[in-house]
Design a protein around this motif. Structure first.
Motif, PDB file in Angstrom:
ATOM      1  N   GLU A 347       0.707  -1.276  -0.089  1.00  0.00           N
ATOM      2  CA  GLU A 347       0.131   0.030   0.129  1.00  0.00           C
ATOM      3  C   GLU A 347       0.773   1.327  -0.037  1.00  0.00           C
ATOM      4  OE1 GLU A 347      -2.404  -0.756   3.516  1.00  0.00           O
ATOM      5  OE2 GLU A 347      -3.874  -1.982   2.459  1.00  0.00           O
ATOM      6  N   ASN A 348       1.831   1.308   0.803  1.00  0.00           N
ATOM      7  CA  ASN A 348       2.862   2.324   0.840  1.00  0.00           C
ATOM      8  C   ASN A 348       3.461   2.747  -0.510  1.00  0.00           C
ATOM      9  OD1 ASN A 348       2.174   2.402   3.398  1.00  0.00           O
ATOM     10  ND2 ASN A 348       4.229   1.416   4.231  1.00  0.00           N
ATOM     11  N   ALA A 349       3.973   1.516  -1.097  1.00  0.00           N
ATOM     12  CA  ALA A 349       4.557   1.765  -2.289  1.00  0.00           C
ATOM     13  C   ALA A 349       3.510   2.286  -3.462  1.00  0.00           C
ATOM     14  CB  ALA A 349       5.153   0.480  -2.697  1.00  0.00           C
ATOM     15  N   ARG A 350       2.463   1.828  -3.393  1.00  0.00           N
ATOM     16  CA  ARG A 350       1.502   2.225  -4.335  1.00  0.00           C
ATOM     17  C   ARG A 350       1.194   3.649  -4.351  1.00  0.00           C
ATOM     18  NH1 ARG A 350      -4.460   0.465  -3.278  1.00  0.00           N
ATOM     19  NH2 ARG A 350      -4.105   1.430  -1.406  1.00  0.00           N
ATOM     20  N   GLU A 351       0.971   4.301  -3.112  1.00  0.00           N
ATOM     21  CA  GLU A 351       0.677   5.502  -2.867  1.00  0.00           C
ATOM     22  C   GLU A 351       1.827   6.556  -3.138  1.00  0.00           C
ATOM     23  OE1 GLU A 351      -2.213   6.579  -2.119  1.00  0.00           O
ATOM     24  OE2 GLU A 351      -2.857   4.698  -1.963  1.00  0.00           O
ATOM     25  N   ILE A 352       2.934   6.129  -2.745  1.00  0.00           N
ATOM     26  CA  ILE A 352       4.326   7.062  -3.028  1.00  0.00           C
ATOM     27  C   ILE A 352       4.581   6.975  -4.634  1.00  0.00           C
ATOM     28  CG2 ILE A 352       6.516   7.508  -2.601  1.00  0.00           C
ATOM     29  CD1 ILE A 352       6.174   6.218  -0.033  1.00  0.00           C
ATOM     30  N   ALA A 353       4.427   5.685  -5.200  1.00  0.00           N
ATOM     31  CA  ALA A 353       4.936   5.630  -6.520  1.00  0.00           C
ATOM     32  C   ALA A 353       4.088   6.266  -7.517  1.00  0.00           C
ATOM     33  CB  ALA A 353       4.851   4.244  -7.024  1.00  0.00           C
ATOM     34  N   ASP A 354       2.631   6.263  -7.215  1.00  0.00           N
ATOM     35  CA  ASP A 354       1.717   6.908  -8.133  1.00  0.00           C
ATOM     36  C   ASP A 354       1.918   8.404  -8.341  1.00  0.00           C
ATOM     37  OD1 ASP A 354      -0.863   6.586  -9.630  1.00  0.00           O
ATOM     38  OD2 ASP A 354      -1.515   8.193  -8.385  1.00  0.00           O
ATOM     39  N   GLU A 355       2.143   9.209  -7.145  1.00  0.00           N
ATOM     40  CA  GLU A 355       2.483  10.609  -7.208  1.00  0.00           C
ATOM     41  C   GLU A 355       3.625  10.842  -7.740  1.00  0.00           C
ATOM     42  OE1 GLU A 355       2.858  14.200  -3.727  1.00  0.00           O
ATOM     43  OE2 GLU A 355       2.362  12.150  -3.261  1.00  0.00           O
ATOM     44  N   THR A 356       4.740  10.169  -7.327  1.00  0.00           N
ATOM     45  CA  THR A 356       6.114  10.391  -7.690  1.00  0.00           C
ATOM     46  C   THR A 356       6.436  10.326  -9.315  1.00  0.00           C
ATOM     47  OG1 THR A 356       6.830   9.790  -5.410  1.00  0.00           O
ATOM     48  CG2 THR A 356       8.435   9.884  -7.175  1.00  0.00           C
ATOM     49  N   LEU A 357       5.991   9.006  -9.655  1.00  0.00           N
ATOM     50  CA  LEU A 357       6.291   8.817 -11.226  1.00  0.00           C
ATOM     51  C   LEU A 357       5.464   9.860 -11.750  1.00  0.00           C
ATOM     52  CD1 LEU A 357       5.922   4.785 -11.052  1.00  0.00           C
ATOM     53  CD2 LEU A 357       8.172   6.267 -11.452  1.00  0.00           C
ATOM     54  N   LYS A 358       4.453  10.329 -11.701  1.00  0.00           N
ATOM     55  CA  LYS A 358       3.713  11.225 -12.370  1.00  0.00           C
ATOM     56  C   LYS A 358       4.164  12.516 -12.442  1.00  0.00           C
ATOM     57  CE  LYS A 358      -0.928   8.917 -12.217  1.00  0.00           C
ATOM     58  NZ  LYS A 358      -2.139   8.789 -11.420  1.00  0.00           N
TER      59      LYS A 358
END
Length: 373
Positions: A347-358
């Motif tokens: 869940e943590n990886a999903r939240e951070i990655a979504d914002e960061t990659l975009k």
């Protein structure tokens, strides 16, 4: 409890990283063409090549076993099946392009299956034994619920498979015929996807050359968008369908039994899925890109992506603890805390990655594939 403690530490690290805010302006320095090329050459093609090779090994091992039944031959075929599942785990996040043409993705893995359609339909085939269902042309047009990895799992590991290696060939003739037909069809699907990605006159042409005359990608950023969306979508699907929920009410309809539980390769499949996502970030070049032309922003993005990688590794470590536990063979006995220690870092990886990659690539928020389009 150790598993819970190290995940809590990861959560605090994630919160600290997420507390850093920046203005996500257009990422002029982000090289979309480079990411598209590297993702193709270093990740997609090599991973699909491995999957095609593994499915070929599965078909060959199945054929050898059916020609001369033996416990050793069955063990080899089952091992080849597990190898194919793991290979699919590493590339199953690429859910677009050749993978979805002609329902290929669902033909490889029909999931989620809350109504247990595959178990019912494949079970019916094994009971009624219609010879027509074994013909390649019929397998190629069969329901997606009766082909692919989960159908093969039922044949190799499901009810009635205990005496699969029986010397009485009449007793296992149909089961062998179905295993061979399904494994050959699976390899054909894998090989066609691989060919579409590697042939310059097929999907590869669309992927590498966005433009006004491109029927799929008008702008270079759209290929990056496809990769970023695939990354988030795979994590969403893992949480929704693959990893049992802490309360045993997973939406996949299987309660605390994760995908590929009957074959004993569930933990390996989930770990391979996390491996594949980490490989996409590394091999796709996301860790080497600049963000919005600012050295400060770029450093911030890299720190965030490193947190994502750390969270994925925490999840794999938690899976490893489950694999080492005495409960591995019976997922219903695995303590709730152990599943929580897998879900939380994902869940943590999903939240951070979504914002960061975009933000890194200057992308607008896309839709969540689980919400429909």
């Amino acid at each position: 409890m150790a598993a819970v403690r190290f995940v809590r530490s990861a959560w605090h690290v994630a919160l600290a990283a997420a507390a850093v805010l920046w203005a996500a302006g257009p990422a002029a320095a982000f090289d979309h063409a480079d990411v598209a090329r590297r993702s193709l050459e270093e990740h997609i093609i090599s991973s699909y090549q491995d999957f095609a090779s593994r499915t070929q090994s599965l078909a060959d091992a199945t054929r050898s076993f059916c020609d001369a039944r033996s416990e050793a031959g069955l063990a080899k075929a089952r091992s080849a099946f597990k190898g194919a599942v793991i290979a699919w785990g590493r590339i199953g996040h690429i859910r677009f392009g050749p993978a979805v043409t002609d329902n290929r993705y669902d033909r490889i893995l029909f999931w989620p299956d809350p109504r247990h359609v595959t178990m019912k339909q494949v079970g019916r085939l094994l009971r009624t034994k219609p010879e027509a269902a074994l013909k390649p042309e019929n397998v190629a047009t069969a329901s997606v619920a009766t082909v692919g990895l989960r159908a093969l799992e039922i044949v190799f590991f499901g009810p009635g498979s205990d005496d699969f290696a029986s010397a009485d060939k009449d007793k296992t003739h149909y089961r062998c015929g179905l295993a061979l037909a399904l494994s050959e069809d699976l390899h054909h699907t894998a090989a066609v996807i691989f060919e579409d990605w590697t042939s310059s006159d097929r999907f590869q042409q669309l992927w590498l050359h966005p433009g006004a005359d491109n029927s799929r990608y008008l702008k270079p950023s759209e290929t990056t968008q496809a990769l970023v969306q695939s990354f988030a979508d795979r994590l969403n699907r893992m949480l929704a369908f693959d990893i049992p929920s802490a309360d045993g009410e997973a939406s996949n309809g299987n309660g605390t039994m994760p995908i590929f539980g009957p074959s004993g390769v569930a933990i390996d499949f989930l770990s391979a899925s996390l491996d594949g996502l980490e490989a996409l970030l590394k091999e796709g070049g996301f860790l080497d890109q600049s963000a919005s032309g600012s050295a400060e922003d770029t450093e911030d993005v890299q720190q965030r992506l490193n947190v994502v990688l750390t969270e994925l590794r925490f999840a794999r470590r938690a899976l490893g603890l489950i694999a080492q536990s005495e409960a591995r063979g019976d997922f219903k006995t695995i303590p709730v805390a152990m599943w929580k220690s897998v879900r939380l870092p994902v869940e943590n990886a999903r939240e951070i990655a979504d914002e960061t990659l975009k933000a890194e690539a200057g992308l607008s928020s896309g839709f969540n594939a689980l919400d429909g389009d």
